[in-house]
Design a protein around this motif. Structure first.
Motif, mmCIF file in Angstrom:
data_model
loop_
_atom_site.group_PDB
_atom_site.id
_atom_site.type_symbol
_atom_site.label_atom_id
_atom_site.label_comp_id
_atom_site.label_asym_id
_atom_site.label_seq_id
_atom_site.Cartn_x
_atom_site.Cartn_y
_atom_site.Cartn_z
ATOM 1 N N ALA A 9 4.106 4.882 10.959
ATOM 2 C CA ALA A 9 3.910 4.938 9.723
ATOM 3 C C ALA A 9 4.624 4.530 8.667
ATOM 4 N N PRO A 10 4.168 3.780 7.391
ATOM 5 C CA PRO A 10 4.834 4.502 6.139
ATOM 6 C C PRO A 10 4.743 5.030 5.349
ATOM 7 N N GLU A 11 5.436 5.482 4.880
ATOM 8 C CA GLU A 11 5.761 7.100 3.285
ATOM 9 C C GLU A 11 4.572 6.049 2.024
ATOM 10 N N LEU A 12 4.099 7.327 1.747
ATOM 11 C CA LEU A 12 3.033 6.858 0.910
ATOM 12 C C LEU A 12 3.982 7.292 -0.706
ATOM 13 N N PRO A 13 3.711 6.345 -1.773
ATOM 14 C CA PRO A 13 3.971 6.208 -2.673
ATOM 15 C C PRO A 13 3.904 7.313 -3.291
ATOM 16 N N ASP A 14 4.371 7.918 -4.225
ATOM 17 C CA ASP A 14 4.638 9.251 -5.487
ATOM 18 C C ASP A 14 3.326 9.057 -6.139
ATOM 19 N N PHE A 15 2.400 9.098 -6.377
ATOM 20 C CA PHE A 15 1.307 8.855 -7.278
ATOM 21 C C PHE A 15 1.282 9.978 -8.460
ATOM 22 N N SER A 16 2.055 11.398 -8.134
ATOM 23 C CA SER A 16 1.627 12.158 -9.385
ATOM 24 C C SER A 16 2.234 12.452 -10.361
ATOM 25 N N MET A 17 3.769 10.841 -10.502
ATOM 26 C CA MET A 17 3.354 10.787 -11.829
ATOM 27 C C MET A 17 2.586 9.822 -12.663
ATOM 28 N N LEU A 18 1.511 9.779 -12.360
ATOM 29 C CA LEU A 18 -0.028 9.304 -13.117
ATOM 30 C C LEU A 18 -0.274 10.043 -13.518
ATOM 31 N N LYS A 19 -0.161 11.569 -13.228
ATOM 32 C CA LYS A 19 -1.339 12.610 -13.831
ATOM 33 C C LYS A 19 -0.070 12.580 -15.427
ATOM 34 N N ARG A 20 1.503 12.882 -14.717
ATOM 35 C CA ARG A 20 2.153 13.322 -15.623
ATOM 36 C C ARG A 20 2.409 12.847 -17.221
ATOM 37 N N LEU A 21 2.373 11.162 -16.711
ATOM 38 C CA LEU A 21 1.995 9.612 -17.922
ATOM 39 C C LEU A 21 1.030 10.437 -18.513
ATOM 40 N N ALA A 22 -0.020 10.771 -17.944
ATOM 41 C CA ALA A 22 -1.780 10.788 -18.545
ATOM 42 C C ALA A 22 -1.307 11.513 -19.387
ATOM 43 N N ASP A 198 -6.152 12.046 -4.215
ATOM 44 C CA ASP A 198 -5.222 12.682 -3.235
ATOM 45 C C ASP A 198 -4.389 11.897 -2.517
ATOM 46 N N VAL A 199 -3.488 11.909 -1.762
ATOM 47 C CA VAL A 199 -2.931 11.603 -1.571
ATOM 48 C C VAL A 199 -2.763 9.919 -0.822
ATOM 49 N N ASP A 200 -3.562 9.214 -0.877
ATOM 50 C CA ASP A 200 -4.050 8.246 -0.765
ATOM 51 C C ASP A 200 -4.835 7.447 -1.422
ATOM 52 N N LEU A 201 -5.669 7.556 -2.265
ATOM 53 C CA LEU A 201 -7.039 7.758 -3.064
ATOM 54 C C LEU A 201 -7.039 8.065 -4.687
ATOM 55 N N ARG A 638 -4.534 3.304 11.653
ATOM 56 C CA ARG A 638 -4.047 4.393 12.424
ATOM 57 C C ARG A 638 -3.714 3.536 14.002
ATOM 58 N N GLU A 639 -4.520 2.250 14.173
ATOM 59 C CA GLU A 639 -4.906 1.670 15.530
ATOM 60 C C GLU A 639 -3.587 0.694 15.167
ATOM 61 N N LYS A 640 -3.536 0.097 13.495
ATOM 62 C CA LYS A 640 -3.312 -1.323 13.032
ATOM 63 C C LYS A 640 -1.083 -0.685 12.771
ATOM 64 N N GLY A 641 -1.432 0.398 12.712
ATOM 65 C CA GLY A 641 0.194 0.994 12.329
ATOM 66 C C GLY A 641 -0.186 0.640 10.675
ATOM 67 N N TYR A 642 -0.981 0.015 9.789
ATOM 68 C CA TYR A 642 -0.899 0.025 8.277
ATOM 69 C C TYR A 642 -0.851 1.536 7.476
ATOM 70 N N ARG A 643 -0.540 2.142 6.049
ATOM 71 C CA ARG A 643 -1.473 2.530 5.736
ATOM 72 C C ARG A 643 -1.885 2.659 4.378
ATOM 73 N N PHE A 644 -3.396 2.872 4.270
ATOM 74 C CA PHE A 644 -4.170 2.408 3.406
ATOM 75 C C PHE A 644 -4.314 3.116 2.005
ATOM 76 N N ILE A 645 -4.159 2.205 0.692
ATOM 77 C CA ILE A 645 -4.065 3.499 -0.529
ATOM 78 C C ILE A 645 -5.701 2.930 -1.037
#
Length: 666
Positions: A9-22, A198-201, A638-645
C-alpha cells in the motif's frame, strides 16, 4: 479484525503541514506585526524545520505564500494593528476546529488575554481591544455592529478587529457599512478551510454547505472548495487524473482549474503525490446518507455525535460522574482496529483484547527486579493507556446496545433493507406510520419517509398525504416548512398521478376496502414507471445476491457496511470509474442520476507520477460524507491496492441531513 493495510500500500502524505500553516496565519492575524515579511520569514522557517515530507520544496514556499499576500489575505491596507493584550470572541462552531490547531495556551502566548463565546448577551469584556473570530454570516456582523454601537453610545473608545473564516464576503462588509461602523472595524480573512481530522481524513468543517447549496442554491462556498483544492495541489503536487459527478462538483472543478491556469508556474515540474481526485455531489446519493450506520465508527457518530474528530462520552460510558472528551483517530490503537468493523464483530474483538491485556499484566508475577524495572519503564504506561481506551470502547458498545435495543433496532434495519430491495413496501409504510404515531423521534420519522420516497421515486399521492398529515398531527404543524424544504431538495416528493394509479386501479379501488386497495396499489405500482434508484441499483448491482447468510466476519464486498444488504452508490461509482479510468460504459447510470459527469487526464503529469502515487486517490464529498462511506472505501482500497484520502465539507449522517432541512432549530 481490522483491515490491515497491504504491504504494497502507498504511503499517505503528511497533512500536519496544513495545521501548521493555518496556525501560523492565525497568529499573524492576531499579532499584526508591523513588517509584512516578518510573518512570511517565520512561517517559512517553521515549515522548513518541521516538514519531513519531500513534497514541500522551497520552490512551493517561495511562490505560494507571497501569492497569498498579493491576493489580499494579508493585505496591510485593510489591517489595523492591535498591539498588546486583547480579548478574543469566538463563534461557537469554530471552537472545536480552533482547538485542533491552536489551543488556549497557544493563544495566550500570543497576546490573547480572555476568551469569550459569541452569544446574544451583553459583553462583559473590559479590554480596550476586541477581536472577533467568526464565520462570514450576516447575524455575526449584526452582533458585532450592535456591540460597537453600544460602546459608541456609552462614549467608550475601543479597537475592533473581525477575522472571518474561511473567507471574507462582500455582504459582511456591506452590513458593517449599513450599520455605520465600517470605519471603526478592520476586517481580515483567515483562509482556514482544511482541517486534518485523521491521517486520511480532511474536513472543511462547513456543515452549512449542504443546506446552503443543495436547498438554497447558494454558491458562495464554491470558491472556498476551489481554493482548498488549489492549496492541496500546490503543497502535494498536481493531480494527473480528475473525475467528478454533479453540478457543484463541475463548478468547483472549473473554478479550481482557472486558479491552476493562472498560477501554473507554481506546480509546473512538480512530481504528483496523489494520482487521482474524485469530486462527488451529495445529492447524487442520498440513499447511503439516509441509511442507519452499523460500522462501529458510524454507530458512535449516530449515537454520541462525533464532532471535529472527537466525541464526548457521558457517565454511562466512563462509569464515573464525569463526561470525557475523547479524540477518535488512528492514534487510538483500540479504536483504529474496530472503527471499520461491523458492530456485530466488535464485542468479540474487545473481549479478546481484554484477555490479551490481562495476560500481559500477569507476566509481572514471574519477573525478577531487573525485568520488573524494564516492564515498568517500557511497557506499563502503554498498557495502562490501552486499558483505559479499552474500557471506554467497551462502555460505548454497552451504551449503544442499550439504546438500540430500546429502539428495536433490528426491526428498523429490517424495514430499511426492505425499502432498499423494494420488497414489502406496504408493510414498510405501515411501520413508518406506527413510528410516527408512537412519536419515537421526529428526525427518525422524517428520515424513514425520505428513504421510502427516494427508493420508490416519490411517494404515491395517497401515502404522501397520509404520512404528512399524521406527522404534522404527531409532531406539530410547525414542521410544515420542513416538508417544503425536503420537497425542494428532492428528498421527500410526491409522484405524478401518471406514475402510479392507472384508470383501472382507480375503479377497482372504489370497490374494495382501503387495506385491499393498498395491496392493489403496490401491485399496479410495480408495473408502472420504475424508480431511478431501482434502475441504478440493478445496473450497478447495489443489492448483492448471496446464497445463504452474508458473512460479516469475512466481508466479501463493500456491502458489509450495511450488513450485506446494500453497496453504497457513491462508493460503487468510484469503484467503476477507477476500473475504467473513465465514465465509458456508465452513460445510462449518469443519465438515471440526472447529473453532469466529467473526466480529465493530463498525460504529462501522469508520466511524472510514480506507480505508488497513482494508487493514491483523493475523494472529495461536496455536501458531506458518512463514516459508512469512508469504511467502505477503506475496504475497497485494501482489496484493490489503493489508499483513499477523504476530503469532505463536513462529516454527516442521516440525522444531520434531516436537521439541515428542518426549520425547527434546536
Amino acid at each position: 479484525m481490522a483491515f490491515p493495510h497491504r504491504l504494497d500500500a502507498p504511503e499517505l502524505p503528511d497533512f500536519s503541514m496544513l495545521k501548521r500553516l493555518a496556525r501560523d496565519q492565525l497568529i499573524y492575524l492576531l499579532e499584526q506585526v508591523s513588517a509584512g515579511h516578518a510573518w512570511l520569514l517565520s512561517c517559512v522557517n517553521s515549515v522548513a524545520l518541521n516538514v519531513t515530507s519531500s513534497s514541500l520544496c522551497p520552490l512551493v514556499i517561495s511562490f505560494e505564500l507571497p501569492r497569498q499576500i498579493q491576493n489580499g489575505i494579508f493585505d496591510r491596507k485593510t489591517q489595523r494593528v492591535l498591539p498588546g493584550k486583547k480579548d478574543l470572541f469566538i463563534e461557537a462552531d469554530l471552537m472545536s476546529p480552533l482547538d485542533r490547531i491552536a489551543n488556549v495556551s497557544i493563544l495566550k502566548q500570543h497576546e490573547v488575554d480572555k476568551l469569550y463565546k459569541v452569544e446574544n448577551k451583553p459583553v462583559l469584556s473590559s479590554s480596550e481591544q476586541l477581536c472577533f473570530l467568526v464565520r462570514p454570516r450576516i447575524k455575526n456582523m449584526r452582533y458585532i455592529a450592535n456591540l460597537v454601537n453600544a460602546d459608541k453610545l456609552a462614549g467608550r473608545i475601543r479597537k475592533y478587529k473581525v477575522i472571518l473564516t474561511p473567507q471574507k464576503f462582500y455582504a459582511c462588509e456591506m452590513v458593517l457599512e449599513e450599520e455605520g461602523i465600517y470605519g471603526d472595524v478592520s476586517c481580515d480573512e483567515w483562509a482556514f478551510s482544511l482541517l486534518p481530522l485523521d491521517v486520511d481524513l480532511l474536513s472543511m468543517e462547513l456543515p452549512e454547505f449542504f443546506r446552503d447549496y443543495f436547498l438554497e442554491g447558494d454558491q458562495r462556498w464554491i470558491n472556498t472548495v476551489a481554493q482548498a483544492l488549489h492549496l492541496l495541489s500546490t503543497l502535494y503536487g498536481p493531480f494527473p487524473n480528475c473525475y467528478g459527478i454533479g453540478r457543484c462538483a463541475k463548478m468547483s472543478y472549473d473554478l479550481w482549474r482557472k486558479l491552476e491556469e493562472e498560477e501554473d508556474s507554481e506546480t509546473k515540474g512538480r512530481r504528483p503525490e496523489i494520482g487521482h481526485i474524485f469530486l462527488l455531489d451529495r445529492d447524487m446519493d442520498f440513499v447511503t446518507a439516509l441509511c442507519s450506520q452499523v460500522v462501529y465508527e458510524g454507530l458512535v457518530d449516530d449515537t454520541f455525535r462525533i464532532k471535529c474528530g472527537s466525541v464526548d462520552f457521558g457517565p454511562e460510558v466512563t462509569s464515573s460522574d464525569k463526561s470525557l472528551k475523547v479524540l477518535l483517530n488512528a492514534e487510538d490503537k483500540v479504536f483504529n482496529e474496530i472503527r471499520n468493523e461491523h458492530f456485530s464483530n466488535v464485542f468479540g474483538f474487545l473481549s479478546q483484547k481484554a484477555r490479551n491485556l490481562q495476560a500481559q499484566y500477569d507476566r509481572r508475577r514471574g519477573m525478577d527486579i531487573k525485568q520488573m524495572k524494564n516492564f515498568v519503564s517500557q511497557e506499563l504506561k502503554g498498557l495502562k493507556q490501552e486499558h483505559r481506551l479499552l474500557s471506554l470502547h467497551i462502555g460505548a458498545c454497552e451504551s449503544i446496545m442499550k439504546k438500540k435495543t430500546k429502539q428495536d433496532f433490528q426491526e428498523l434495519i429490517k424495514t430499511e433493507h426492505a425499502l432498499l430491495e423494494g420488497f414489502n413496501i406496504r408493510e414498510s409504510t405501515n411501520y413508518i406510520e406506527e413510528h410516527i404515531d408512537r412519536q419515537v423521534s421526529p428526525i427518525e420519522s422524517l428520515r424513514l419517509m425520505c428513504l421510502l420516497s427516494i427508493t420508490e421515486n416519490g411517494l404515491i399521492p395517497k401515502d404522501y398525504r397520509s404520512l404528512k398529515t399524521q406527522y404534522l398531527q404527531s409532531y406539530g404543524p410547525e414542521h410544515l416548512l420542513t416538508f417544503s424544504n425536503l420537497r425542494r431538495a428532492g428528498l421527500l416528493t410526491e409522484q405524478a398521478p401518471g406514475d402510479t394509479l392507472t384508470a383501472v386501479e382507480n375503479k377497482v379501488s372504489k370497490l374494495v376496502t382501503d387495506k385491499a386497495a393498498g395491496k392493489i396499489t403496490d401491485a399496479f405500482s410495480s408495473l408502472a414507471k420504475r424508480s431511478n434508484f431501482r434502475a441504478i441499483s440493478k445496473k450497478l448491482n447495489l443489492i448483492p445476491r448471496v446464497d445463504g447468510e452474508y458473512d460479516l466476519k469475512v466481508p466479501r464486498d463493500m456491502a458489509y457496511v450495511f450488513s450485506g444488504a446494500y453497496v453504497p452508490l457513491s462508493c460503487r461509482i468510484i469503484e467503476q470509474v477507477l476500473e475504467r479510468r473513465s465514465w465509458q460504459g456508465l452513460d445510462e447510470v449518469v443519465r438515471l442520476l440526472n447529473c453532469t459527469e466529467f473526466a480529465f487526464t493530463d498525460m504529462a503529469k501522469e508520466d511524472k507520477a510514480s506507480s505508488e502515487s497513482l494508487r493514491l486517490i483523493l475523494v472529495v464529498f461536496l455536501g458531506g460524507c458518512t463514516f459508512s462511506e469512508i469504511s467502505a472505501l477503506r475496504f475497497l482500497g485494501r482489496e484493490k491496492g489503493y489508499r483513499f484520502i477523504f476530503l469532505t465539507t463536513a462529516v454527516t449522517n442521516s440525522a444531520r441531513l434531516m436537521e439541515a432541512m428542518s426549520e425547527m432549530k434546536a
